[in-house]
Design a protein around this motif. Structure first.
Motif, PDB file in Angstrom:
ATOM      1  N   MET A   1      47.257  37.712  26.779  1.00 11.05           N
ATOM      2  CA  MET A   1      46.171  38.545  27.340  1.00 11.05           C
ATOM      3  C   MET A   1      45.633  37.880  28.611  1.00 11.05           C
ATOM      4  O   MET A   1      45.391  36.676  28.615  1.00 11.05           O
ATOM      5  N   SER A   2      45.511  38.641  29.694  1.00  8.86           N
ATOM      6  CA  SER A   2      45.004  38.069  30.934  1.00  8.86           C
ATOM      7  C   SER A   2      43.523  37.748  30.795  1.00  8.86           C
ATOM      8  O   SER A   2      42.856  38.203  29.861  1.00  8.86           O
ATOM      9  N   THR A   3      43.011  36.957  31.733  1.00  7.41           N
ATOM     10  CA  THR A   3      41.591  36.622  31.714  1.00  7.41           C
ATOM     11  C   THR A   3      40.755  37.882  31.760  1.00  7.41           C
ATOM     12  O   THR A   3      39.784  38.048  31.029  1.00  7.41           O
ATOM     13  N   HIS A   4      41.184  38.814  32.626  1.00  7.01           N
ATOM     14  CA  HIS A   4      40.399  40.041  32.757  1.00  7.01           C
ATOM     15  C   HIS A   4      40.446  40.857  31.488  1.00  7.01           C
ATOM     16  O   HIS A   4      39.446  41.406  31.062  1.00  7.01           O
ATOM     17  N   SER A   5      41.641  40.943  30.859  1.00  5.57           N
ATOM     18  CA  SER A   5      41.745  41.691  29.622  1.00  5.57           C
ATOM     19  C   SER A   5      40.876  41.072  28.546  1.00  5.57           C
ATOM     20  O   SER A   5      40.217  41.761  27.778  1.00  5.57           O
ATOM     21  N   GLY A  43      36.382  46.161  49.293  1.00 16.18           N
ATOM     22  CA  GLY A  43      37.724  46.250  48.732  1.00 16.18           C
ATOM     23  C   GLY A  43      37.825  45.875  47.278  1.00 16.18           C
ATOM     24  O   GLY A  43      38.850  46.158  46.640  1.00 16.18           O
ATOM     25  N   GLU A  44      36.778  45.269  46.718  1.00 17.81           N
ATOM     26  CA  GLU A  44      36.843  44.876  45.298  1.00 17.81           C
ATOM     27  C   GLU A  44      36.544  46.095  44.410  1.00 17.81           C
ATOM     28  O   GLU A  44      35.560  46.799  44.633  1.00 17.81           O
ATOM     29  N   ARG A  45      37.384  46.312  43.403  1.00 18.61           N
ATOM     30  CA  ARG A  45      37.077  47.361  42.422  1.00 18.61           C
ATOM     31  C   ARG A  45      35.890  46.918  41.584  1.00 18.61           C
ATOM     32  O   ARG A  45      35.871  45.799  41.066  1.00 18.61           O
ATOM     33  N   ALA A 103      34.642  49.991  31.957  1.00 22.04           N
ATOM     34  CA  ALA A 103      35.462  48.807  32.241  1.00 22.04           C
ATOM     35  C   ALA A 103      36.792  48.883  31.494  1.00 22.04           C
ATOM     36  O   ALA A 103      37.846  48.520  32.038  1.00 22.04           O
ATOM     37  N   GLN A 104      36.737  49.359  30.272  1.00 26.81           N
ATOM     38  CA  GLN A 104      37.978  49.465  29.492  1.00 26.81           C
ATOM     39  C   GLN A 104      38.899  50.530  30.087  1.00 26.81           C
ATOM     40  O   GLN A 104      40.109  50.342  30.157  1.00 26.81           O
ATOM     41  N   ALA A 105      38.321  51.637  30.525  1.00 26.77           N
ATOM     42  CA  ALA A 105      39.129  52.718  31.091  1.00 26.77           C
ATOM     43  C   ALA A 105      39.752  52.322  32.426  1.00 26.77           C
ATOM     44  O   ALA A 105      40.759  52.907  32.838  1.00 26.77           O
ATOM     45  N   ASN A 106      39.137  51.344  33.090  1.00 29.89           N
ATOM     46  CA  ASN A 106      39.593  50.957  34.417  1.00 29.89           C
ATOM     47  C   ASN A 106      40.027  49.495  34.484  1.00 29.89           C
ATOM     48  O   ASN A 106      40.122  48.929  35.569  1.00 29.89           O
ATOM     49  N   ALA A 107      40.261  48.872  33.344  1.00 32.51           N
ATOM     50  CA  ALA A 107      40.560  47.436  33.294  1.00 32.51           C
ATOM     51  C   ALA A 107      41.742  47.080  34.192  1.00 32.51           C
ATOM     52  O   ALA A 107      42.693  47.858  34.305  1.00 32.51           O
ATOM     53  N   PRO A 108      41.659  45.886  34.823  1.00 35.31           N
ATOM     54  CA  PRO A 108      40.554  44.939  34.736  1.00 35.31           C
ATOM     55  C   PRO A 108      39.505  45.175  35.828  1.00 35.31           C
ATOM     56  O   PRO A 108      39.853  45.364  36.995  1.00 35.31           O
ATOM     57  N   VAL A 109      38.259  45.130  35.433  1.00 38.03           N
ATOM     58  CA  VAL A 109      37.131  45.156  36.374  1.00 38.03           C
ATOM     59  C   VAL A 109      36.173  44.063  35.930  1.00 38.03           C
ATOM     60  O   VAL A 109      35.797  44.022  34.756  1.00 38.03           O
ATOM     61  N   GLY A 137      30.218  39.282  29.841  1.00 39.19           N
ATOM     62  CA  GLY A 137      31.256  38.658  30.654  1.00 39.19           C
ATOM     63  C   GLY A 137      31.418  39.211  32.053  1.00 39.19           C
ATOM     64  O   GLY A 137      32.342  38.819  32.768  1.00 39.19           O
ATOM     65  N   PHE A 138      30.529  40.115  32.454  1.00 38.70           N
ATOM     66  CA  PHE A 138      30.640  40.679  33.794  1.00 38.70           C
ATOM     67  C   PHE A 138      29.939  39.797  34.825  1.00 38.70           C
ATOM     68  O   PHE A 138      28.961  39.112  34.521  1.00 38.70           O
ATOM     69  N   ARG A 139      30.433  39.867  36.047  1.00 36.60           N
ATOM     70  CA  ARG A 139      29.698  39.310  37.183  1.00 36.60           C
ATOM     71  C   ARG A 139      28.757  40.405  37.689  1.00 36.60           C
ATOM     72  O   ARG A 139      29.157  41.566  37.803  1.00 36.60           O
ATOM     73  N   VAL A 140      27.533  40.036  38.013  1.00 34.36           N
ATOM     74  CA  VAL A 140      26.524  41.031  38.396  1.00 34.36           C
ATOM     75  C   VAL A 140      26.207  40.901  39.887  1.00 34.36           C
ATOM     76  O   VAL A 140      25.864  39.817  40.373  1.00 34.36           O
TER      77      VAL A 140
END
Ligand code: SF4
Length: 286
Positions: A1-5, A43-45, A103-109, A137-140
């Protein structure tokens, strides 16, 4: 599993247990996933949580619908799914659940932008929201007009990036210099001290249209430099003049000349000056 996942997996399983958070509700305008179109993180999602309500008077405001608090807000559908309307004020836990689902629908965000409207017009709600997002776990990333210094202490410990506007009087019809100065004072007393400022923690954005003057732009750069010359300074050309079908070549040229002069003046005062247009308008996304 990736870090984002992993992160989105953690987010999915985390529950909001803070009494202060669960008791909090606020007004939103919309929630969606898109590409950040402005500033240093262009450019960041990201997932965007747009709060409702803003008393500022920017003549070029492109989210007028978010200036007033309405009885409901919209969660935009992903990948062809229909939009869903939800009642305002919305409970914090419901917003967090919507963000996690998005976030899950558009992972990884990994980043959630709290934007407006003006988020700092609801400081307790935004602080609880930011705290809950970080727990998941999100960056704000906080986007603010930078004119509510007394609200800033509520949220400052719960955000990772502050994108602070400086509002030029030519755009708002009002002088916000004192409020901006006081906003920087709060930053100075916090973790956002000049010695710790980096592109990842704080940058300033100035939107420039044809009514702007070089004197205003110099004053904005002076204000930032008085806090720290290391704070990145982004000059954003007003989009209507640059991109509208009705825009003339002469007006575009005049605005670009003004921006070039402003960027040169700012570069004499600050280490990092960038001219970055609104790219989401070019992409024709939210
Ligand atoms: S601060 Fe933002 S929402 Fe408020 S008037 Fe200005 S552009 Fe519009």
């Amino acid at each position: 599993m990736s870090t984002h996942s992993k992160q989105n997996h953690v987010a999915a399983n985390a529950r909001d247990t803070s009494p202060a958070s669960t008791a909090t509700a606020g007004y939103l305008s919309e929630l969606f996933c898109s590409v950040q179109g402005e500033g240093l993180f262009v450019g960041e999602r990201q997932i965007f949580v747009r709060t409702a309500g803003c008393a500022a008077t920017c003549s070029w405001c492109d989210t007028v619908y978010s200036k007033v608090q309405t009885p409901r807000f919209v969660v935009h559908g992903e990948h062809g799914a229909p939009a869903r309307w939800r009642p305002n004020p919305v409970a914090l836990g419901d917003v967090l659940d919507d963000v996690v689902a998005c976030a899950q629908a558009n992972a990884p965000v990994v980043t959630v932008s709290i934007t407006g409207g003006e988020p700092l017009e609801q400081p307790e709600f935004v602080a609880a929201l930011a705290r809950g997002l970080r727990e998941r776990g999100f960056r704000v990333y906080l986007e603010t007009a930078g004119i509510h210094p007394r609200a800033l202490p509520h949220v400052i410990d719960h955000v990772d990036v502050i994108a602070m506007d400086i509002k030029l009087p030519s755009a708002t019809g009002t002088e916000h210099w004192d409020a901006h100065r006081d906003f920087f004072s709060v930053l100075r007393e916090s973790d956002f001290q000049p010695t710790r400022v980096s592109a990842r923690s704080l940058f300033v954005k100035v939107i420039v249209d044809l009514k702007a003057t070089i004197t205003e732009m110099e004053r904005a750069a002076d204000l930032v430099a008085s806090f720290s010359p290391r704070v990145p300074f982004v000059i954003q050309p007003e989009s209507e003049t640059m991109l509208s079908k009705n825009a003339t070549r002469e007006n575009r040229r005049a605005l670009l000349d003004l921006i070039d002069a402003g960027a040169r003046a700012a570069s004499l005062r600050l280490d990092v000056v960038r001219v970055i247009p609104q790219t989401h308008k070019v992409l024709d996304v939210r």
